[in-house]
Write a protein that holds these residues in place. Structure first.
Motif, mmCIF file in Angstrom:
data_model
loop_
_atom_site.group_PDB
_atom_site.id
_atom_site.type_symbol
_atom_site.label_atom_id
_atom_site.label_comp_id
_atom_site.label_asym_id
_atom_site.label_seq_id
_atom_site.Cartn_x
_atom_site.Cartn_y
_atom_site.Cartn_z
ATOM 1 N N LEU A 51 0.856 -1.186 0.000
ATOM 2 C CA LEU A 51 0.000 0.000 0.000
ATOM 3 C C LEU A 51 0.889 1.233 0.000
ATOM 4 C CD1 LEU A 51 -2.762 -0.838 2.645
ATOM 5 C CD2 LEU A 51 -2.871 -1.092 0.169
ATOM 6 N N LYS A 52 0.505 2.213 -0.791
ATOM 7 C CA LYS A 52 1.279 3.453 -0.884
ATOM 8 C C LYS A 52 0.345 4.615 -0.591
ATOM 9 C CE LYS A 52 4.089 5.990 -4.229
ATOM 10 N NZ LYS A 52 4.577 5.971 -5.611
ATOM 11 N N LEU A 53 0.746 5.462 0.325
ATOM 12 C CA LEU A 53 -0.050 6.637 0.664
ATOM 13 C C LEU A 53 0.307 7.793 -0.259
ATOM 14 C CD1 LEU A 53 0.134 6.493 4.560
ATOM 15 C CD2 LEU A 53 -1.541 5.474 3.031
ATOM 16 N N GLU A 54 -0.519 8.813 -0.260
ATOM 17 C CA GLU A 54 -0.292 9.966 -1.134
ATOM 18 C C GLU A 54 1.052 10.646 -0.839
ATOM 19 O OE1 GLU A 54 -3.336 13.078 -2.960
ATOM 20 O OE2 GLU A 54 -2.933 13.433 -0.843
ATOM 21 N N CYS A 55 1.539 10.505 0.372
ATOM 22 C CA CYS A 55 2.835 11.093 0.740
ATOM 23 C C CYS A 55 4.009 10.234 0.255
ATOM 24 C CB CYS A 55 2.906 11.282 2.251
ATOM 25 S SG CYS A 55 2.713 9.739 3.170
ATOM 26 N N ASN A 56 3.714 9.128 -0.435
ATOM 27 C CA ASN A 56 4.688 8.193 -1.015
ATOM 28 C C ASN A 56 5.309 7.220 -0.016
ATOM 29 O OD1 ASN A 56 4.408 8.893 -3.756
ATOM 30 N ND2 ASN A 56 5.669 10.704 -3.414
ATOM 31 N N HIS A 57 4.851 7.191 1.214
ATOM 32 C CA HIS A 57 5.322 6.170 2.146
ATOM 33 C C HIS A 57 4.556 4.881 1.889
ATOM 34 C CE1 HIS A 57 6.765 9.679 4.656
ATOM 35 N NE2 HIS A 57 7.840 8.967 4.366
ATOM 36 N N LYS A 58 5.261 3.754 2.021
ATOM 37 C CA LYS A 58 4.681 2.453 1.701
ATOM 38 C C LYS A 58 4.639 1.567 2.940
ATOM 39 C CE LYS A 58 6.666 2.744 -2.915
ATOM 40 N NZ LYS A 58 7.665 2.181 -3.818
ATOM 41 N N PHE A 59 3.564 0.760 3.028
ATOM 42 C CA PHE A 59 3.348 -0.131 4.165
ATOM 43 C C PHE A 59 2.691 -1.414 3.680
ATOM 44 C CE2 PHE A 59 2.920 4.255 5.405
ATOM 45 C CZ PHE A 59 3.781 4.364 6.492
ATOM 46 N N CYS A 60 2.768 -2.465 4.485
ATOM 47 C CA CYS A 60 1.969 -3.653 4.153
ATOM 48 C C CYS A 60 0.542 -3.393 4.626
ATOM 49 C CB CYS A 60 2.554 -4.918 4.779
ATOM 50 S SG CYS A 60 2.362 -5.102 6.546
ATOM 51 N N ASP A 61 -0.405 -4.023 3.955
ATOM 52 C CA ASP A 61 -1.820 -3.748 4.242
ATOM 53 C C ASP A 61 -2.202 -4.099 5.680
ATOM 54 O OD1 ASP A 61 -1.643 -6.478 3.807
ATOM 55 O OD2 ASP A 61 -3.022 -6.484 2.112
ATOM 56 N N LYS A 62 -1.722 -5.206 6.199
ATOM 57 C CA LYS A 62 -2.101 -5.614 7.552
ATOM 58 C C LYS A 62 -1.650 -4.600 8.605
ATOM 59 C CE LYS A 62 -2.580 -10.507 6.691
ATOM 60 N NZ LYS A 62 -2.546 -10.535 5.270
ATOM 61 N N CYS A 63 -0.436 -4.106 8.486
ATOM 62 C CA CYS A 63 0.074 -3.120 9.459
ATOM 63 C C CYS A 63 -0.670 -1.795 9.351
ATOM 64 C CB CYS A 63 1.566 -2.885 9.254
ATOM 65 S SG CYS A 63 2.597 -4.240 9.809
ATOM 66 N N LEU A 64 -0.887 -1.334 8.132
ATOM 67 C CA LEU A 64 -1.544 -0.040 7.964
ATOM 68 C C LEU A 64 -2.979 -0.091 8.474
ATOM 69 C CD1 LEU A 64 -0.922 2.803 6.971
ATOM 70 C CD2 LEU A 64 -1.895 2.160 4.771
ATOM 71 N N ILE A 65 -3.670 -1.176 8.219
ATOM 72 C CA ILE A 65 -5.048 -1.296 8.678
ATOM 73 C C ILE A 65 -5.103 -1.404 10.202
ATOM 74 C CG2 ILE A 65 -7.063 -2.822 8.627
ATOM 75 C CD1 ILE A 65 -6.380 -3.154 5.572
ATOM 76 N N LYS A 66 -4.151 -2.132 10.799
ATOM 77 C CA LYS A 66 -4.085 -2.181 12.272
ATOM 78 C C LYS A 66 -3.810 -0.788 12.836
ATOM 79 C CE LYS A 66 -2.457 -6.898 12.760
ATOM 80 N NZ LYS A 66 -1.314 -7.740 13.134
ATOM 81 N N TYR A 67 -2.914 -0.060 12.192
ATOM 82 C CA TYR A 67 -2.601 1.300 12.628
ATOM 83 C C TYR A 67 -3.847 2.181 12.558
ATOM 84 C CZ TYR A 67 -0.755 6.045 12.464
ATOM 85 O OH TYR A 67 -0.536 7.377 12.694
ATOM 86 N N PHE A 68 -4.604 2.077 11.456
ATOM 87 C CA PHE A 68 -5.836 2.853 11.326
ATOM 88 C C PHE A 68 -6.844 2.483 12.413
ATOM 89 C CE2 PHE A 68 -5.346 3.621 6.474
ATOM 90 C CZ PHE A 68 -4.439 4.632 6.721
ATOM 91 N N ALA A 69 -6.919 1.209 12.752
ATOM 92 C CA ALA A 69 -7.846 0.772 13.799
ATOM 93 C C ALA A 69 -7.472 1.397 15.142
ATOM 94 C CB ALA A 69 -7.850 -0.747 13.901
ATOM 95 N N ILE A 70 -6.186 1.480 15.430
ATOM 96 C CA ILE A 70 -5.728 2.114 16.676
ATOM 97 C C ILE A 70 -6.067 3.599 16.665
ATOM 98 C CG2 ILE A 70 -3.668 2.778 17.994
ATOM 99 C CD1 ILE A 70 -2.477 0.038 17.074
ATOM 100 N N GLN A 71 -5.855 4.245 15.517
ATOM 101 C CA GLN A 71 -6.199 5.663 15.401
ATOM 102 C C GLN A 71 -7.686 5.880 15.646
ATOM 103 O OE1 GLN A 71 -3.885 8.207 14.953
ATOM 104 N NE2 GLN A 71 -2.618 6.449 15.420
ATOM 105 N N GLU A 72 -8.498 4.978 15.112
ATOM 106 C CA GLU A 72 -9.941 5.091 15.286
ATOM 107 C C GLU A 72 -10.332 4.917 16.753
ATOM 108 O OE1 GLU A 72 -12.507 2.617 15.966
ATOM 109 O OE2 GLU A 72 -14.033 4.109 15.635
ATOM 110 N N ARG A 73 -9.728 3.933 17.412
ATOM 111 C CA ARG A 73 -10.026 3.701 18.834
ATOM 112 C C ARG A 73 -9.689 4.914 19.685
ATOM 113 N NH1 ARG A 73 -8.125 -1.876 18.761
ATOM 114 N NH2 ARG A 73 -6.084 -0.955 18.975
#
Length: 87
Positions: A51-73
């Motif tokens: 996965l690549k964000l608009e800022c050009n940083h890249k992550f694996c989907d599982k980590c990025l989605i877990k990170y988003f879940a933490i942000q949401e919590r």
């Protein structure tokens, strides 16, 4: 803030790996055609980034989605884990 609806979008993506699922909801996240074999996810340091964000940083989907879940919590806005670019 990610709503419960968006978490369902993430779950659906992880189950089906259908890139259109994320593309429809998140315009600033690009699903790469295949994982970047030269880039390791900076969160887990073990998976190749797909996965690549608009800022050009890249992550694996599982980590990025877990990170988003933490942000949401924590009721935080979605942003890049590295540079805090707002999504």
């Amino acid at each position: 803030i990610i709503s419960y609806e968006f978490m369902n979008v993430f779950d659906c993506y992880l189950e089906t790996m259908n890139s259109q699922v994320l593309n429809d909801e998140f315009k600033k996240i690009k699903i790469m055609d295949k994982p970047d074999q030269n880039e390791i996810c900076p969160i887990c340091c073990s998976s190749h980034s797909n996965l690549k964000l608009e800022c050009n940083h890249k992550f694996c989907d599982k980590c990025l989605i877990k990170y988003f879940a933490i942000q949401e919590r924590n009721n935080n806005t979605l942003n890049c884990p590295l540079c805090r670019f707002k999504l």
